[in-house]
Design an enzyme around this catalytic site. Sequence first.
Site, PDB file in Angstrom:
ATOM      1  N   SER A 142       7.211  -4.579 -57.944  1.00  9.78           N
ATOM      2  CA  SER A 142       7.446  -4.356 -59.367  1.00  9.78           C
ATOM      3  C   SER A 142       6.249  -4.888 -60.135  1.00  9.78           C
ATOM      4  CB  SER A 142       8.712  -5.097 -59.817  1.00  9.78           C
ATOM      5  OG  SER A 142       8.806  -5.172 -61.226  1.00  9.78           O
ATOM      6  N   TYR A 155      13.656 -12.830 -59.992  1.00  6.16           N
ATOM      7  CA  TYR A 155      13.163 -11.480 -59.719  1.00  6.16           C
ATOM      8  C   TYR A 155      11.641 -11.480 -59.569  1.00  6.16           C
ATOM      9  CZ  TYR A 155      12.648  -6.408 -60.152  1.00  6.16           C
ATOM     10  OH  TYR A 155      12.344  -5.085 -59.920  1.00  6.16           O
TER      11      TYR A 155
END
Length: 280
Positions: A142, A155
């Site tokens: 990501s 995350y």
Amino acid sequence: MGLPERPRAVITGAGSGLGRALCLELGRRSGRMVVSDVNEAEARETVRRVGLTGGEAHAVACDVTKPEQVEALALEAERLLGGVDLVVNNAGVATGGEVGRLPLTEWKRVLDVNLWGVIHGCHGFVPLLRRQGGGHVLNIASAAGLMSAPYMGAYCASKAAVVALSETLLAEVQHLGIGVSVVCPMFFRTNIAGGPAPSDDAEAQQLHATAARLVNDARLGPEEIARACLEGVERDEFYIVPMASGRWLWRLKRLSPELFAQGSRLLTKFVRSRTRHARR
């Protein structure tokens, strides 16, 4: 290196979102694939849709947090396909919350899927690629793995580790004719932010709702990201950053880390003010 005319692929987390979009895109290329997901019913639905594109697919249930299941997946893929040209470590989950307030159970859940899932995928499939003398590993990270953001500690940590793992893997296997790519998209429409908030805390719930809106309102969907992923693999790119906004922000961070850090602090103030306003 690229991909052969009818690529043989294994995709984890392929029951929905980007994983399903990658399967459908490979199906349009007459690909043969193993569709893996912790939810077998969703994997079978992806198989059905791949069949409509002209591709060939097999559903295999697999929990990527269980190394024995990922090793079994590698054996089954070799049996069904006769080898693997592309391994996509895609399974992932998201969460949001402040460090020290986000429950440790959430940290473990996110790291188990996002990081250990990729570790298990590489551990299970890289030996197969070594024996073959070729193939490609596509790890889904990501932009959060390149540019950490407030309220996304778990995350960001998981995705940054995936980037680091991918960099290490490339250095180890490139000379063997094995390609490695790591994908770092910004927000795009997917169900990764679905589900309940990780905490009963009102602020955590509001942060979760904000993240879900950012995902749901994103301009691009999984189909565009899937095409960018496969185009990047075809060009043998290592860093695949599909969105122009992500590429510019990443350049800014590398050119001026302190300026980027100042922007992060401003973003923290903005999000906190919006969260408090929404709670009134």
